[in-house]
Design a protein around this motif. Sequence first.
Motif, mmCIF file in Angstrom:
data_model
loop_
_atom_site.group_PDB
_atom_site.id
_atom_site.type_symbol
_atom_site.label_atom_id
_atom_site.label_comp_id
_atom_site.label_asym_id
_atom_site.label_seq_id
_atom_site.Cartn_x
_atom_site.Cartn_y
_atom_site.Cartn_z
ATOM 1 N N ALA A 44 -17.071 -8.033 61.076
ATOM 2 C CA ALA A 44 -17.772 -7.334 60.001
ATOM 3 C C ALA A 44 -18.487 -6.088 60.516
ATOM 4 O O ALA A 44 -18.427 -5.014 59.890
ATOM 5 C CB ALA A 44 -18.772 -8.284 59.340
ATOM 6 N N TRP B 249 -15.426 -19.165 58.229
ATOM 7 C CA TRP B 249 -16.532 -18.636 59.019
ATOM 8 C C TRP B 249 -17.126 -17.370 58.411
ATOM 9 O O TRP B 249 -18.288 -17.057 58.639
ATOM 10 C CB TRP B 249 -16.082 -18.400 60.459
ATOM 11 C CG TRP B 249 -15.765 -19.692 61.131
ATOM 12 C CD1 TRP B 249 -14.539 -20.167 61.502
ATOM 13 C CD2 TRP B 249 -16.713 -20.719 61.472
ATOM 14 N NE1 TRP B 249 -14.660 -21.413 62.053
ATOM 15 C CE2 TRP B 249 -15.976 -21.779 62.054
ATOM 16 C CE3 TRP B 249 -18.090 -20.850 61.343
ATOM 17 C CZ2 TRP B 249 -16.587 -22.944 62.510
ATOM 18 C CZ3 TRP B 249 -18.704 -22.004 61.787
ATOM 19 C CH2 TRP B 249 -17.956 -23.035 62.363
ATOM 20 N N PHE B 250 -16.336 -16.647 57.620
ATOM 21 C CA PHE B 250 -16.921 -15.537 56.871
ATOM 22 C C PHE B 250 -17.829 -16.072 55.764
ATOM 23 O O PHE B 250 -18.883 -15.498 55.477
ATOM 24 C CB PHE B 250 -15.807 -14.668 56.274
ATOM 25 C CG PHE B 250 -15.083 -13.846 57.293
ATOM 26 C CD1 PHE B 250 -15.591 -12.624 57.701
ATOM 27 C CD2 PHE B 250 -13.899 -14.295 57.848
ATOM 28 C CE1 PHE B 250 -14.930 -11.855 58.648
ATOM 29 C CE2 PHE B 250 -13.222 -13.537 58.796
ATOM 30 C CZ PHE B 250 -13.740 -12.318 59.196
ATOM 31 N N GLY B 251 -17.407 -17.195 55.143
ATOM 32 C CA GLY B 251 -18.280 -17.839 54.171
ATOM 33 C C GLY B 251 -19.546 -18.383 54.809
ATOM 34 O O GLY B 251 -20.635 -18.292 54.237
ATOM 35 N N LEU C 18 -20.964 -17.189 57.405
ATOM 36 C CA LEU C 18 -21.794 -16.028 57.744
ATOM 37 C C LEU C 18 -22.615 -15.589 56.541
ATOM 38 O O LEU C 18 -23.815 -15.306 56.656
ATOM 39 C CB LEU C 18 -20.906 -14.887 58.235
ATOM 40 C CG LEU C 18 -21.602 -13.560 58.550
ATOM 41 C CD1 LEU C 18 -22.618 -13.743 59.665
ATOM 42 C CD2 LEU C 18 -20.577 -12.497 58.940
ATOM 43 N N VAL C 19 -21.983 -15.538 55.376
ATOM 44 C CA VAL C 19 -22.696 -15.133 54.153
ATOM 45 C C VAL C 19 -23.788 -16.136 53.803
ATOM 46 O O VAL C 19 -24.837 -15.775 53.250
ATOM 47 C CB VAL C 19 -21.694 -14.972 52.996
ATOM 48 C CG1 VAL C 19 -22.413 -14.686 51.688
ATOM 49 C CG2 VAL C 19 -20.700 -13.861 53.300
ATOM 50 N N ALA C 20 -23.567 -17.409 54.133
ATOM 51 C CA ALA C 20 -24.533 -18.458 53.805
ATOM 52 C C ALA C 20 -25.613 -18.633 54.863
ATOM 53 O O ALA C 20 -26.538 -19.437 54.669
ATOM 54 C CB ALA C 20 -23.798 -19.788 53.604
ATOM 55 N N ASN C 21 -25.516 -17.903 55.974
ATOM 56 C CA ASN C 21 -26.488 -18.039 57.052
ATOM 57 C C ASN C 21 -27.691 -17.136 56.770
ATOM 58 O O ASN C 21 -27.646 -15.921 56.973
ATOM 59 C CB ASN C 21 -25.842 -17.661 58.385
ATOM 60 C CG ASN C 21 -26.684 -18.055 59.575
ATOM 61 O OD1 ASN C 21 -27.877 -17.761 59.633
ATOM 62 N ND2 ASN C 21 -26.081 -18.726 60.542
ATOM 63 N N LEU D 173 -18.851 -12.294 62.480
ATOM 64 C CA LEU D 173 -19.891 -11.271 62.425
ATOM 65 C C LEU D 173 -19.469 -10.018 63.186
ATOM 66 O O LEU D 173 -19.694 -8.889 62.727
ATOM 67 C CB LEU D 173 -21.193 -11.817 63.001
ATOM 68 C CG LEU D 173 -22.373 -10.845 63.070
ATOM 69 C CD1 LEU D 173 -22.696 -10.272 61.703
ATOM 70 C CD2 LEU D 173 -23.597 -11.527 63.664
ATOM 71 N N LEU E 162 -28.609 -13.079 57.872
ATOM 72 C CA LEU E 162 -28.760 -12.065 56.832
ATOM 73 C C LEU E 162 -30.138 -11.411 56.900
ATOM 74 O O LEU E 162 -30.271 -10.195 56.711
ATOM 75 C CB LEU E 162 -28.541 -12.693 55.457
ATOM 76 C CG LEU E 162 -27.127 -13.220 55.177
ATOM 77 C CD1 LEU E 162 -27.046 -13.808 53.780
ATOM 78 C CD2 LEU E 162 -26.099 -12.111 55.351
ATOM 79 N N ARG F 160 -30.906 -7.464 57.601
ATOM 80 C CA ARG F 160 -31.774 -6.601 56.796
ATOM 81 C C ARG F 160 -32.834 -5.931 57.661
ATOM 82 O O ARG F 160 -33.148 -4.743 57.470
ATOM 83 C CB ARG F 160 -32.429 -7.425 55.678
ATOM 84 C CG ARG F 160 -31.486 -7.809 54.559
ATOM 85 C CD ARG F 160 -32.256 -8.401 53.381
ATOM 86 N NE ARG F 160 -32.754 -9.733 53.694
ATOM 87 C CZ ARG F 160 -32.104 -10.852 53.414
ATOM 88 N NH1 ARG F 160 -30.923 -10.805 52.824
ATOM 89 N NH2 ARG F 160 -32.637 -12.031 53.694
#
Length: 260
Positions: free
Chosen positions: A235, A47-49, A51-54, A232, A58, A62
């Motif tokens: 993080a 799920w951390f992966g 999150l990075v791919a969502n 999330l 992201l 930003r």
Amino acid sequence: MKVGRFTAVLAACGYGFLLSPLLLVCLLSFSADDYLTFPPSGWSLRWFGALVANGAMLQAARTSLLLASVVTLLALAAGLPAALAVARGWVPGAVAALLSAPLLLPTLVLGLALLMALQPLALVATWPGLALAHIVVVLPFVVRIMTTALSALPAELEAAAATLGASPLRVFWRVTLPLAAPGAIAAATLAFLVSFDEVVISLFLVGPRLTTLSVALFRYTESRTDPLVAALAVALIAVTVVVVLTVDRLVGFTRTIGRT
């Protein structure tokens, strides 16, 4: 001695009760399941992966980072002169109370009021409108902290600089502002975190092309119940803890906040 131990046990129980939800969230973030279930059937970093791919998350992150940075700078620019006027007694006490008024209103009421005020100006779902709304929320925190920091400064130092021929503006830049820098850093940190985390007021003012991370997270949980939300949250908790501890180490964030 027994009373001290009993107090320590009570404090530990209180901290444990308050932090137990965070522990649960941390455990769920490493779940291998497709849904939020406890205890997890397995452990994974998937799920951390995810999150990075969502990309939507992201992009919202930003947006929140940029918005919080701009709001922090504007709140400091407006809050520092206001705090100086309050600390030096240049304005009536009612003005200081008025600056804290947004803290007395429920965020739901404040969000609706901002929506009604900004809608005729075509500022809804725009960067200026969202920044203005966040400034209304964070400005009282900045004024409160900076007022405390400026009130603690020795007036003799400013008077000595003035007697040596320094103009009021030079006294402010060379004496007052450097001495109040720790308070300004603490105020900026709190303003950034409050703006970054604001969700209720943002819900009234965001749009399909301008969404903050907190709103994106809120909308994500409306339709999905997977552990990406927990990943999330972990993080964000980690980043917040690092920022607060770093600032506290440098300028005494906890002591500055505790005096207000």
